[in-house]
Motif scaffolding. Sequence first.
Motif, short mmCIF file in Angstrom:
data_model
loop_
_atom_site.label_atom_id
_atom_site.label_comp_id
_atom_site.label_asym_id
_atom_site.label_seq_id
_atom_site.Cartn_x
_atom_site.Cartn_y
_atom_site.Cartn_z
N ARG A 120 32.92 35.17 -12.35
CA ARG A 120 32.34 35.83 -11.17
C ARG A 120 31.29 35.13 -10.23
NH1 ARG A 120 31.85 42.39 -12.80
NH2 ARG A 120 33.90 42.32 -13.62
N GLU A 121 30.56 34.19 -11.09
CA GLU A 121 29.48 33.33 -10.50
C GLU A 121 29.82 32.06 -10.68
OE1 GLU A 121 25.40 35.74 -11.80
OE2 GLU A 121 26.72 35.52 -13.26
N THR A 122 29.06 31.19 -9.64
CA THR A 122 29.14 29.92 -9.72
C THR A 122 27.67 29.42 -10.10
OG1 THR A 122 29.00 29.58 -7.31
CG2 THR A 122 31.20 29.78 -8.49
N LEU A 123 27.21 28.01 -10.13
CA LEU A 123 26.14 27.43 -10.12
C LEU A 123 25.38 27.51 -8.86
CD1 LEU A 123 26.30 24.41 -12.13
CD2 LEU A 123 25.59 26.36 -12.95
N ALA A 124 26.29 27.55 -7.70
CA ALA A 124 25.79 27.64 -6.23
C ALA A 124 25.27 28.86 -6.03
CB ALA A 124 26.98 27.28 -5.15
N ASP A 125 25.53 30.01 -6.73
CA ASP A 125 24.83 31.21 -6.62
C ASP A 125 23.13 31.29 -7.28
OD1 ASP A 125 26.86 32.49 -5.82
OD2 ASP A 125 27.97 32.68 -7.64
N TYR A 126 22.80 30.06 -7.89
CA TYR A 126 21.62 30.13 -8.53
C TYR A 126 20.81 28.71 -7.88
CZ TYR A 126 22.99 33.54 -11.76
OH TYR A 126 23.29 34.76 -12.49
N PRO A 127 20.41 28.84 -6.52
CA PRO A 127 19.61 27.84 -5.96
C PRO A 127 18.37 27.68 -6.40
CG PRO A 127 19.69 29.69 -4.51
CD PRO A 127 20.74 30.01 -5.57
N PRO A 128 17.60 26.47 -6.42
CA PRO A 128 16.25 26.40 -6.93
C PRO A 128 15.34 27.76 -6.77
CG PRO A 128 17.02 24.35 -6.17
CD PRO A 128 18.20 25.43 -5.76
N GLU A 129 15.46 28.39 -5.68
CA GLU A 129 14.38 29.23 -5.36
C GLU A 129 14.65 30.47 -6.26
OE1 GLU A 129 16.42 27.88 -3.15
OE2 GLU A 129 15.04 26.31 -2.12
N ARG A 130 16.04 30.84 -6.30
CA ARG A 130 16.24 31.77 -7.32
C ARG A 130 16.03 31.66 -8.87
NH1 ARG A 130 22.24 34.74 -8.26
NH2 ARG A 130 21.48 36.68 -9.60
N LEU A 131 16.15 30.30 -9.23
CA LEU A 131 16.00 30.13 -10.60
C LEU A 131 14.36 30.28 -10.94
CD1 LEU A 131 18.44 27.09 -11.06
CD2 LEU A 131 18.70 29.43 -12.00
N ALA A 132 13.69 29.60 -9.74
CA ALA A 132 12.21 29.61 -10.06
C ALA A 132 11.60 30.85 -9.96
CB ALA A 132 11.54 28.85 -8.81
N GLU A 133 12.21 31.96 -9.29
CA GLU A 133 11.88 33.43 -9.50
C GLU A 133 12.25 34.13 -10.68
OE1 GLU A 133 9.91 35.11 -7.52
OE2 GLU A 133 9.52 33.43 -6.46
N LEU A 134 13.19 33.79 -11.30
CA LEU A 134 13.86 34.18 -12.75
C LEU A 134 12.75 33.60 -13.56
CD1 LEU A 134 17.40 33.75 -12.26
CD2 LEU A 134 16.34 36.00 -12.34
N ILE A 135 12.16 32.31 -13.48
CA ILE A 135 11.47 31.53 -14.55
C ILE A 135 10.20 32.39 -14.30
CG2 ILE A 135 10.37 29.57 -15.06
CD1 ILE A 135 13.03 28.02 -14.31
N ARG A 136 9.56 32.66 -13.26
CA ARG A 136 8.29 33.34 -13.04
C ARG A 136 8.27 34.38 -13.38
NH1 ARG A 136 8.91 31.06 -7.58
NH2 ARG A 136 7.75 28.96 -7.57
N SER A 137 9.32 35.27 -13.39
CA SER A 137 9.64 36.59 -13.95
C SER A 137 9.52 36.73 -15.44
CB SER A 137 10.82 37.36 -13.53
OG SER A 137 11.09 38.62 -14.09
N GLY A 138 10.25 35.74 -16.03
CA GLY A 138 10.16 35.58 -17.47
C GLY A 138 8.83 35.17 -18.14
N ALA A 139 8.29 34.20 -17.33
CA ALA A 139 7.07 33.64 -17.78
C ALA A 139 5.72 34.63 -17.74
CB ALA A 139 6.63 32.44 -16.92
#
Length: 489
Positions: free
Chosen positions: A247-266
Motif C-alpha cells: 500500500r505504500e512506496t518509498l515516495a510516501d516517506y520524503p526526508p521531511e516525514r522521516l525526520a519527524e518520525l525520527i524526532r518522535s522516536g528520539a
Amino acid sequence: MPTLSTPPTVIVVGAGPAGLTAAIALVRQGIPTLVVERRTAPSPFPRATGVNLRTMELMRAWGLEQSVRSGAVAGETTGWVGPTLVSPDGTEVSMGFPSAADAALLSPTTGIIAPQDHLEPVLMEHFLSFSAASVLVGTTVIGFTADQDGVIVSLRQGDERSTVRAAYLIGADGARSTVRRHSGIPMRGPGELAAYLAVVFHAPLAEFVDKPLHGLYMLTRQGPPWVFLPTDACDRWAFSMTWDPTRETLADYPPERLAELIRSGAGVPDLEVDIAWVSDFAFTAEIADRYREGRVFIVGDAAHRMTPRGATGMNTAIHDGYDLGWKLGWVLRGWADESLLDTFEAERRPVGLRNMERSTHSSDQRDVSKDYLDDIADRVPHVWLPDGHTSTLDLLGDGLLIMTGPGGHAPLPVPTPAIPVVVHVLDPATADALHLGVDGAMLVRPDGQPIARWDVSPDASIISSAIATLGVAVGEHTPVVERAELVLG
C-alpha cells in the motif's frame, strides 16, 4: 577482463563477511583464491552491527582484533526498551551477548557493536595482504559447469565475458544467490515474516541519549516497536519500522516525514536530522536443503536467511566461512581426504537451522541471554597461561594441537604429508583448569574443537587412530617435534 596472475584453486562469489572469511581461511594456508564481487566499491551502509564473542575470537587469531574494534560503537552489547531514546523509563535487555564479567571468564576477547561496512574493508585488506589472493570487482557470475575434476565459472564484467576454471566454487552471494540457484538447491522455511522500512541518518543523538549507549533500542508503541541502532562512534544511526509495501512506496516517506518520525522516536522535537539512505527489507527465515552440490558449496545468506533478532545472521555466516575455509584448505594441501568436507554441512547446517528458527521468535517469546554459549560450546575452554596475556585459544594454529599436562611426553606420530602437529606442555594450573591433570592430553582441531581426550599420555597408535577420524593419513614412526612457541596474527 583483467588477466589473473595466479590461476585460482578456489573461486569465492561474494565479498561479504562469509565470502571474505572463507577466502582468508584459504589464502592463509597458501591456497590461490579468487573473490568475485559484483559491487565496484564496499557498501556504505551499516547493515549488521553485532560482532559476537566467537567472531571476535577468530579476528584475534588472525591479528585483526584491534582493527575491527577500532570501528566499534562506544557502548554496551545490550539492548534497551523504552518509550523514546531519551526517556528515563526504560529497561535494559539482553542481545544474546555475555556481560563483560562473563566474557572475561569465557574468552580472551569480547563481542562488540561494529557496523558491517567497517568490518568488510578490514577483512578485504587482510585478504589482499596474501600473495595467493586476487579479486575481481564489478564482476557478475552468470553461470558455471561442474564435473568431478573442477568447476568452470562464466563471468561478466561490463560488456566482456570470460571463464575461469577452479577446483572448487563457494557461493557467498547472498539471499538471491546465483550459485545456489544454478546448483538447484531449494530453500525452505517460513519465508517472509514482516516488511520494514529502513533509514540511515546522521543526528547528534549522543548529546541527548544516556551513556553508555546500547547496541539496540526498541521503542514501545502501539503495534510493533520502532528500532534504533547506533552504527558508528560519531553520529550515524539506523531507524526501522514496519510498513506495508503493498500500500505504500518509498515516495510516501520524503526526508521531511522521516525526520519527524525520527524526532518522535528520539523524544527530541528539535533534533537536527540528515537522512543519508532509505530502503526497505523483509524479516525472512529460510534455510537451504543442503550446503553442497559436488564441488560447489554455499555459505552465509546463500545458505540461510535469518531475521535480525538475536544478531546471529552475520556471525553465523562468518562461522560458516571459516569452517569451510580451513577444511577445504586441508583437503587441497593433501592433509586430509575429501571425507573431511562432508563435515561442513553436517556441522554447520544444524547451527544454521537452529539460528534461523530462533530468529523467528520475538524477544518476549524466548530468553536470548545465554545464546552465546552455543557458539563456544564445542571449542576448548579459554584459560590464561602463566604469562597473563596468552590464552589456550591462542595456541591453536593451522594444523593440530596436542595439549598435555606437565607429565606429557613425546615422541608422537605426525600425519603425512607434513601436517603440523604442535605439542604444548601446559603448566599444572592450566592443565587442571582443562581437567587434564598431570598426565592427561587433548587433541584439538584448528577451530578449537577437541577430537579426543585421554587421562594418561596416549601412545602413538592411539593418537594415530584419533587423527585418522578426520580423514588424515598418519605415519606410524615419524615423531612430532615438541614445540611450545606461540605466534599471534
